[in-house]
Design a protein around this motif. Structure first.
Motif, PDB file in Angstrom:
ATOM      1  N   PHE A   1       0.832  -1.201   0.000  1.00 42.05           N
ATOM      2  CA  PHE A   1       0.000   0.000   0.000  1.00 42.05           C
ATOM      3  C   PHE A   1       0.865   1.250   0.000  1.00 42.05           C
ATOM      4  O   PHE A   1       0.523   2.251  -0.608  1.00 42.05           O
ATOM      5  N   TYR A   2       2.006   1.184   0.696  1.00 38.54           N
ATOM      6  CA  TYR A   2       2.915   2.332   0.697  1.00 38.54           C
ATOM      7  C   TYR A   2       3.476   2.541  -0.706  1.00 38.54           C
ATOM      8  O   TYR A   2       3.542   3.666  -1.191  1.00 38.54           O
ATOM      9  N   ALA A   3       3.878   1.466  -1.363  1.00 35.64           N
ATOM     10  CA  ALA A   3       4.414   1.565  -2.722  1.00 35.64           C
ATOM     11  C   ALA A   3       3.382   2.154  -3.685  1.00 35.64           C
ATOM     12  O   ALA A   3       3.734   2.832  -4.638  1.00 35.64           O
ATOM     13  N   LEU A   4       2.111   1.900  -3.404  1.00 34.58           N
ATOM     14  CA  LEU A   4       1.028   2.457  -4.230  1.00 34.58           C
ATOM     15  C   LEU A   4       0.625   3.857  -3.778  1.00 34.58           C
ATOM     16  O   LEU A   4      -0.270   4.459  -4.367  1.00 34.58           O
ATOM     17  N   ALA A   5       1.269   4.356  -2.736  1.00 35.17           N
ATOM     18  CA  ALA A   5       0.994   5.687  -2.179  1.00 35.17           C
ATOM     19  C   ALA A   5      -0.441   5.819  -1.677  1.00 35.17           C
ATOM     20  O   ALA A   5      -1.092   6.848  -1.851  1.00 35.17           O
ATOM     21  N   VAL A   6      -0.928   4.765  -1.062  1.00 34.13           N
ATOM     22  CA  VAL A   6      -2.241   4.804  -0.424  1.00 34.13           C
ATOM     23  C   VAL A   6      -2.037   5.334   0.989  1.00 34.13           C
ATOM     24  O   VAL A   6      -1.273   4.735   1.762  1.00 34.13           O
ATOM     25  N   PRO A   7      -2.647   6.449   1.358  1.00 34.44           N
ATOM     26  CA  PRO A   7      -2.458   6.968   2.709  1.00 34.44           C
ATOM     27  C   PRO A   7      -2.781   5.900   3.766  1.00 34.44           C
ATOM     28  O   PRO A   7      -3.801   5.223   3.691  1.00 34.44           O
ATOM     29  N   LEU A   8      -1.872   5.757   4.707  1.00 34.75           N
ATOM     30  CA  LEU A   8      -2.000   4.731   5.736  1.00 34.75           C
ATOM     31  C   LEU A   8      -2.239   5.350   7.107  1.00 34.75           C
ATOM     32  O   LEU A   8      -1.583   6.322   7.473  1.00 34.75           O
ATOM     33  N   TYR A   9      -3.148   4.752   7.832  1.00 34.69           N
ATOM     34  CA  TYR A   9      -3.433   5.138   9.208  1.00 34.69           C
ATOM     35  C   TYR A   9      -3.111   3.922  10.066  1.00 34.69           C
ATOM     36  O   TYR A   9      -3.713   2.868   9.906  1.00 34.69           O
ATOM     37  N   MET A  10      -2.142   4.069  10.933  1.00 32.97           N
ATOM     38  CA  MET A  10      -1.674   2.959  11.753  1.00 32.97           C
ATOM     39  C   MET A  10      -1.867   3.292  13.228  1.00 32.97           C
ATOM     40  O   MET A  10      -1.725   4.439  13.642  1.00 32.97           O
ATOM     41  N   PRO A  11      -2.153   2.257  14.029  1.00 35.34           N
ATOM     42  CA  PRO A  11      -2.257   2.505  15.466  1.00 35.34           C
ATOM     43  C   PRO A  11      -0.893   2.899  16.027  1.00 35.34           C
ATOM     44  O   PRO A  11       0.133   2.377  15.586  1.00 35.34           O
TER      45      PRO A  11
END
Length: 140
Positions: free
Chosen positions: A3-13
């Motif tokens: 998902f990072y490689a696809l530049a999808v914004p990530l929300y992590m705990p």
């Protein structure tokens, strides 16, 4: 981390939230249902004498886990948003600009790719510099 490689914004705990809700119980090999369930195994895996890390990656304590999680991609890559509770997550989703986050991730991906290419070129130069070509070939 596709998902990072696809530049999808990530929300992590956050690490605090992660552990408070007991995510990742199968992280250490010694207690994982994927590996083995021998709680005495960690005593067979002593800390390496030259390790610079104060805690064992197989340690079962909260402190051990939080120490090692800080080195995972999700906690070292830039442009990932962390939340401490569900209200914090909702606030951040509502107020963050996903396009700005995405642009930052794209920029980081380009930088990481350029760094990787340079490392590969450096490695190949080292291989070429030390290559020894046989001057004759013999048959068995």
């Amino acid at each position: 981390i596709d998902f990072y490689a696809l530049a999808v914004p990530l929300y992590m705990p956050s690490l605090k939230f992660y552990r408070a809700h007991r995510f990742g119980d199968d992280r250490p090999m010694t207690y994982s249902s994927y590996y083995c369930k021998n709680p005495t195994l960690d005593s067979l895996l002593p800390k390496h004498p030259t390790s610079v890390h104060p805690l064992s990656p197989e340690g079962q304590g909260l402190e051990d886990e939080q120490y090692w999680l800080q080195f995972s991609d999700f906690y070292t890559f830039p442009h990932i948003t962390y939340f401490d509770d569900m209200e914090d997550l909702a606030r951040k989703i509502e107020h963050n600009d996903p396009l700005t986050i995405r642009r930052g991730m794209i920029s980081e991906n380009k930088k990481r790719l350029a760094d990787f290419k340079q490392q590969m070129c450096d490695a190949l130069v080292g291989v070429e510099a030390n290559r020894q070509t046989p001057t004759e070939y013999s048959s068995p």
